[in-house]
Design a protein around this motif. Structure first.
Motif, PDB file in Angstrom:
ATOM      1  N   PHE A 178     -74.375   6.272  29.120  1.00 44.61           N
ATOM      2  CA  PHE A 178     -74.960   4.968  29.449  1.00 44.61           C
ATOM      3  C   PHE A 178     -76.376   5.151  29.971  1.00 44.61           C
ATOM      4  CE2 PHE A 178     -74.995   0.696  30.911  1.00 44.61           C
ATOM      5  CZ  PHE A 178     -75.639   0.699  32.139  1.00 44.61           C
ATOM      6  N   ILE A 179     -77.334   4.443  29.386  1.00 48.12           N
ATOM      7  CA  ILE A 179     -78.724   4.529  29.864  1.00 48.12           C
ATOM      8  C   ILE A 179     -79.107   3.159  30.391  1.00 48.12           C
ATOM      9  CG2 ILE A 179     -81.112   5.027  29.191  1.00 48.12           C
ATOM     10  CD1 ILE A 179     -79.737   7.438  28.620  1.00 48.12           C
ATOM     11  N   LYS A 180     -79.533   3.110  31.653  1.00 45.63           N
ATOM     12  CA  LYS A 180     -79.923   1.831  32.246  1.00 45.63           C
ATOM     13  C   LYS A 180     -81.180   1.354  31.549  1.00 45.63           C
ATOM     14  CE  LYS A 180     -80.989   0.416  36.674  1.00 45.63           C
ATOM     15  NZ  LYS A 180     -81.188   0.560  38.047  1.00 45.63           N
ATOM     16  N   GLY A 181     -81.206   0.087  31.167  1.00 48.95           N
ATOM     17  CA  GLY A 181     -82.389  -0.428  30.481  1.00 48.95           C
ATOM     18  C   GLY A 181     -82.205  -0.488  28.984  1.00 48.95           C
ATOM     19  N   ILE A 182     -81.363   0.372  28.443  1.00 43.21           N
ATOM     20  CA  ILE A 182     -81.108   0.339  27.000  1.00 43.21           C
ATOM     21  C   ILE A 182     -79.731  -0.282  26.733  1.00 43.21           C
ATOM     22  CG2 ILE A 182     -80.844   1.754  24.939  1.00 43.21           C
ATOM     23  CD1 ILE A 182     -83.431   2.480  25.690  1.00 43.21           C
ATOM     24  N   ASP A 183     -78.745   0.094  27.572  1.00 44.08           N
ATOM     25  CA  ASP A 183     -77.386  -0.390  27.347  1.00 44.08           C
ATOM     26  C   ASP A 183     -77.055  -1.503  28.318  1.00 44.08           C
ATOM     27  OD1 ASP A 183     -76.548   3.002  26.879  1.00 44.08           O
ATOM     28  OD2 ASP A 183     -76.696   1.458  25.329  1.00 44.08           O
ATOM     29  N   ALA A 184     -76.135  -2.347  27.892  1.00 38.03           N
ATOM     30  CA  ALA A 184     -75.613  -3.396  28.775  1.00 38.03           C
ATOM     31  C   ALA A 184     -74.481  -2.790  29.599  1.00 38.03           C
ATOM     32  CB  ALA A 184     -75.150  -4.569  27.928  1.00 38.03           C
ATOM     33  N   LYS A 185     -73.487  -3.565  29.894  1.00 33.17           N
ATOM     34  CA  LYS A 185     -72.407  -3.075  30.757  1.00 33.17           C
ATOM     35  C   LYS A 185     -71.668  -1.905  30.112  1.00 33.17           C
ATOM     36  CE  LYS A 185     -68.518  -5.408  32.203  1.00 33.17           C
ATOM     37  NZ  LYS A 185     -67.737  -4.472  32.988  1.00 33.17           N
ATOM     38  N   ALA A 186     -71.134  -1.011  30.943  1.00 26.96           N
ATOM     39  CA  ALA A 186     -70.420   0.151  30.417  1.00 26.96           C
ATOM     40  C   ALA A 186     -69.009   0.169  30.929  1.00 26.96           C
ATOM     41  CB  ALA A 186     -71.127   1.426  30.859  1.00 26.96           C
ATOM     42  N   SER A 187     -68.060  -0.194  30.089  1.00 33.27           N
ATOM     43  CA  SER A 187     -66.671   0.044  30.478  1.00 33.27           C
ATOM     44  C   SER A 187     -65.803  -0.010  29.236  1.00 33.27           C
ATOM     45  CB  SER A 187     -66.182  -0.975  31.500  1.00 33.27           C
ATOM     46  OG  SER A 187     -65.742  -2.125  30.844  1.00 33.27           O
ATOM     47  N   SER A 188     -64.643   0.601  29.281  1.00 32.11           N
ATOM     48  CA  SER A 188     -63.757   0.658  28.119  1.00 32.11           C
ATOM     49  C   SER A 188     -62.332   0.689  28.647  1.00 32.11           C
ATOM     50  CB  SER A 188     -64.087   1.923  27.324  1.00 32.11           C
ATOM     51  OG  SER A 188     -62.960   2.391  26.645  1.00 32.11           O
ATOM     52  N   GLU A 189     -61.396  -0.032  27.989  1.00 32.47           N
ATOM     53  CA  GLU A 189     -60.023  -0.052  28.518  1.00 32.47           C
ATOM     54  C   GLU A 189     -59.382   1.310  28.421  1.00 32.47           C
ATOM     55  OE1 GLU A 189     -61.624  -2.336  25.862  1.00 32.47           O
ATOM     56  OE2 GLU A 189     -59.706  -1.767  24.971  1.00 32.47           O
ATOM     57  N   VAL A 190     -59.682   2.022  27.334  1.00 36.32           N
ATOM     58  CA  VAL A 190     -58.992   3.289  27.109  1.00 36.32           C
ATOM     59  C   VAL A 190     -59.593   4.412  27.938  1.00 36.32           C
ATOM     60  CG1 VAL A 190     -58.476   5.006  25.360  1.00 36.32           C
ATOM     61  CG2 VAL A 190     -58.364   2.608  24.792  1.00 36.32           C
ATOM     62  N   TRP A 191     -60.922   4.457  28.014  1.00 34.89           N
ATOM     63  CA  TRP A 191     -61.582   5.638  28.573  1.00 34.89           C
ATOM     64  C   TRP A 191     -62.009   5.480  30.019  1.00 34.89           C
ATOM     65  CZ3 TRP A 191     -60.904   9.879  25.876  1.00 34.89           C
ATOM     66  CH2 TRP A 191     -60.683   9.777  24.507  1.00 34.89           C
ATOM     67  N   GLY A 192     -62.041   4.303  30.579  1.00 36.93           N
ATOM     68  CA  GLY A 192     -62.419   4.229  32.003  1.00 36.93           C
ATOM     69  C   GLY A 192     -63.168   2.950  32.285  1.00 36.93           C
ATOM     70  N   GLN A 193     -63.126   2.511  33.554  1.00 34.21           N
ATOM     71  CA  GLN A 193     -63.736   1.237  33.900  1.00 34.21           C
ATOM     72  C   GLN A 193     -65.201   1.384  34.288  1.00 34.21           C
ATOM     73  OE1 GLN A 193     -61.381  -0.747  32.295  1.00 34.21           O
ATOM     74  NE2 GLN A 193     -62.486  -2.075  33.661  1.00 34.21           N
ATOM     75  N   LYS A 194     -65.456   2.153  35.314  1.00 30.94           N
ATOM     76  CA  LYS A 194     -66.854   2.332  35.726  1.00 30.94           C
ATOM     77  C   LYS A 194     -67.375   3.605  35.074  1.00 30.94           C
ATOM     78  CE  LYS A 194     -68.443   1.618  39.947  1.00 30.94           C
ATOM     79  NZ  LYS A 194     -69.308   0.455  39.691  1.00 30.94           N
ATOM     80  N   LEU A 195     -68.443   3.491  34.271  1.00 30.53           N
ATOM     81  CA  LEU A 195     -68.918   4.651  33.514  1.00 30.53           C
ATOM     82  C   LEU A 195     -70.412   4.870  33.690  1.00 30.53           C
ATOM     83  CD1 LEU A 195     -67.017   3.842  30.207  1.00 30.53           C
ATOM     84  CD2 LEU A 195     -66.381   5.548  31.875  1.00 30.53           C
TER      85      LEU A 195
END
Lengths: 367, 169
Positions: A178-195
């Motif tokens: 996850f890159i701040k400024g390029i990506d929006a929120k980062a979370s996934s049900e399978v792989w983890g919530q806070k990323l």
């Protein structure tokens, strides 16, 4: 299954890596040297139209972003370049990428949205690179812990955040890129919530060096092939992994043809498939008809002549498969990510072969 | 005696086929270098477990693999002094011409008579199955060569002795 077309692009030189553009009219290859050749299909053969020669050492990987039409190349000289097509000069212009690594780069992949790319390297880290508008160059952030050895391959999750990596410390890992400024929120049900950047979402063991990893089309599972001739499928950090032991030589490249089918290829010189028949994953027999042996009239005469003059018992040097040496790279060619119908493969023998998945009668699998 | 030869060579062949799965690997220790990891031995994780295939205590093959290179060392059967000398001279003759041989190593690994080093650059230029064929045929042939040399040596010694002693009879 029949190979639809096979082209001997290079004679006596391996093709280290290949990548097609979006409409499959042009091909970028690394011919085991410091240069990258851009080839175009003219008639029934592929001819070199451009040569990109900015690297000092072996170019280990090329990747062509289909939508933005940019090529990223990485080499053993610790550098990567992003090449953009300049219509005014009708040539590819390079932009240096600040990888900040001090060992060879081994693998590179554009993310699905093509705004960042990940470079695997022998410096025991992965560089996730994004474009910085103010300075007009590509900058990188490093994924270091807990990688202990050369990273051999990387693959992005379809949602542009997560990154799978296979390494020669015999582990496959899933990181957050996850890159701040390029990506929006980062979370996934399978792989983890806070990323946040650098989180290790999963670490999976293997019995040998992990040569290749890939995310499934939905992103809920990864598959990786290791040097102990196994293909493993992992569906999330907490679920048990599914290991398929094979009695073939190790595989070095794989991709998902659908949610239930994986195409693998490697030192056996022919592609195989791993299919999910509902409850378990199984390896199919190799999907290669093999070369038709031309039986000429005086083959018996030639055989005894060889035995007499050269003391050679068998004159068969060719392998009974389309590729004559290890297949190093398989990529989807035609089809959507969850339903690939054709794929391309290149290998150490310098051949490019396009394969047809549908004609093998794999209609019985749930595509 | 010879009924152990076929399984011995089959075991060597299958181990070599598996060990010859090599790929280009830039050094992790020195930047911009590309060395055969089985010789440099700098990173333990890219080395494979060495395998020894023994026919008996006098004939052995040691196969050491890694991610980009493979070292094969052979101990040739030498049952008496003459065979020891002949084997030493024969392998020395080959090893002095190691450049023409491409895959031959100039010095054998300690404890063995002759060693080969195959790197990913060799497997890129040559067929892997033919390299394996070459090594297995070499192992078969070297025993025959040394026995032939010993026989011809003894024959010559007998002829020389006869001709010399003829003048006294």
């Amino acid at each position: 299954m029949a190979a639809v077309e096979s082209h001997q692009i290079l004679i006596g030189t391996p093709i280290t890596s290949h990548s097609f553009n979006r409409d499959r009219t042009e091909l970028a290859i690394s011919p085991n040297s410091n240069e990258v050749n851009i080839m175009q299909k003219q008639g029934s053969s592929w001819n070199v139209i451009h040569t990109l020669a900015d690297h000092d050492k072996l170019v280990t990987c090329v990747d062509w972003a289909p939508n933005t039409n940019r090529i990223v190349t990485c080499a053993q000289d610790r550098n990567a370049y992003v090449w953009t097509w300049a219509p005014e000069t009708q040539s590819w212009t390079p932009t240096l990428v600040l990888l900040r690594i001090n060992r060879a780069a081994t693998h590179v992949r554009w993310s699905p949205k093509e705004d960042k790319f990940a470079v695997a390297s022998g410096a025991r880290l992965i560089s996730v690179c994004y474009f910085e508008q103010e300075n007009d160059w590509w900058v990188s952030k490093h994924l270091k812990k807990p990688i202990r050895s050369t990273v051999l391959s990387v693959d992005w999750h379809p949602e542009n955040i997560l990154l799978a990596a296979g390494s020669s410390d015999m582990k496959a890992r899933v990181f957050s890129g996850f890159i701040k400024g390029i990506d929006a929120k980062a979370s996934s049900e399978v792989w983890g919530q806070k990323l946040p950047f650098g989180t290790v979402c999963g670490e999976f063991p293997a019995g040998g060096w992990v040569h290749s990893v890939a995310f499934s089309p939905s992103g809920n599972a990864i598959a990786y092939c290791a040097h102990d001739s196994t293909v493993t499928i992992a569906t999330g950090p907490t679920q048990p992994i599914y290991v398929i032991q094979t009695n073939t030589l190790p595989f070095v490249s794989l991709f998902w043809a659908s949610e239930f089918a994986i195409v693998v290829a490697g030192h056996d010189c022919a592609p195989y498939m791993v299919l999910n028949n509902g409850s378990q994953w199984q390896l199919t027999p190799k999907i290669d008809n093999g070369k038709k042996k031309e039986v000429s009239g005086n083959s018996a005469f030639n055989k005894f002549k060889q035995m007499d003059t050269r003391a050679q018992q068998n004159t068969d040097v060719e392998l009974n498969s389309t590729h004559q040496n290890t297949i190093t790279c398989v990529r989807p060619f035609v089809g959507t990510p969850d339903r690939v119908t054709h794929f391309s493969s290149t290998g150490v023998d310098g051949q490019l072969v396009i394969w047809d998945l549908l004609s093998a009668g794999i209609a019985n699998l749930r595509l | 005696m010879s009924n152990t030869l076929r399984p011995y060579l089959a075991a060597v062949r299958s181990t070599l086929t598996a060990a010859m799965c090599l790929e280009n690997f830039g050094s992790q220790i020195v930047e911009r270098h590309n060395k055969p990891e089985v010789e440099a031995r700098s990173s333990k994780e890219v080395l494979l477990t060495p395998v020894i295939i023994s026919r008996n205590e006098n004939e052995q093959v040691l196969i050491e693999g890694s991610i980009n290179s493979l070292r094969i060392s052979i101990r040739i059967k030498q049952s008496d002094d003459i065979e020891r000398i002949l084997c030493h001279k024969f392998t020395r003759f080959l090893m002095m011409r190691a450049e023409n041989f491409v895959i031959l190593r100039r010095k054998p690994v300690p404890g063995y008579d002759i060693s080969f080093l195959v790197t990913n650059f060799h497997t890129e230029q040559m067929y892997k199955h033919k390299l394996v064929d070459f090594i297995v045929v070499f192992m078969e042939e070297v025993d025959k060569e040394i026995s032939e040399m010993k026989l011809s040596l003894n024959a010559r010694a007998r002829i020389v002795a006869e001709t010399y002693l003829l003048q006294f009879s």
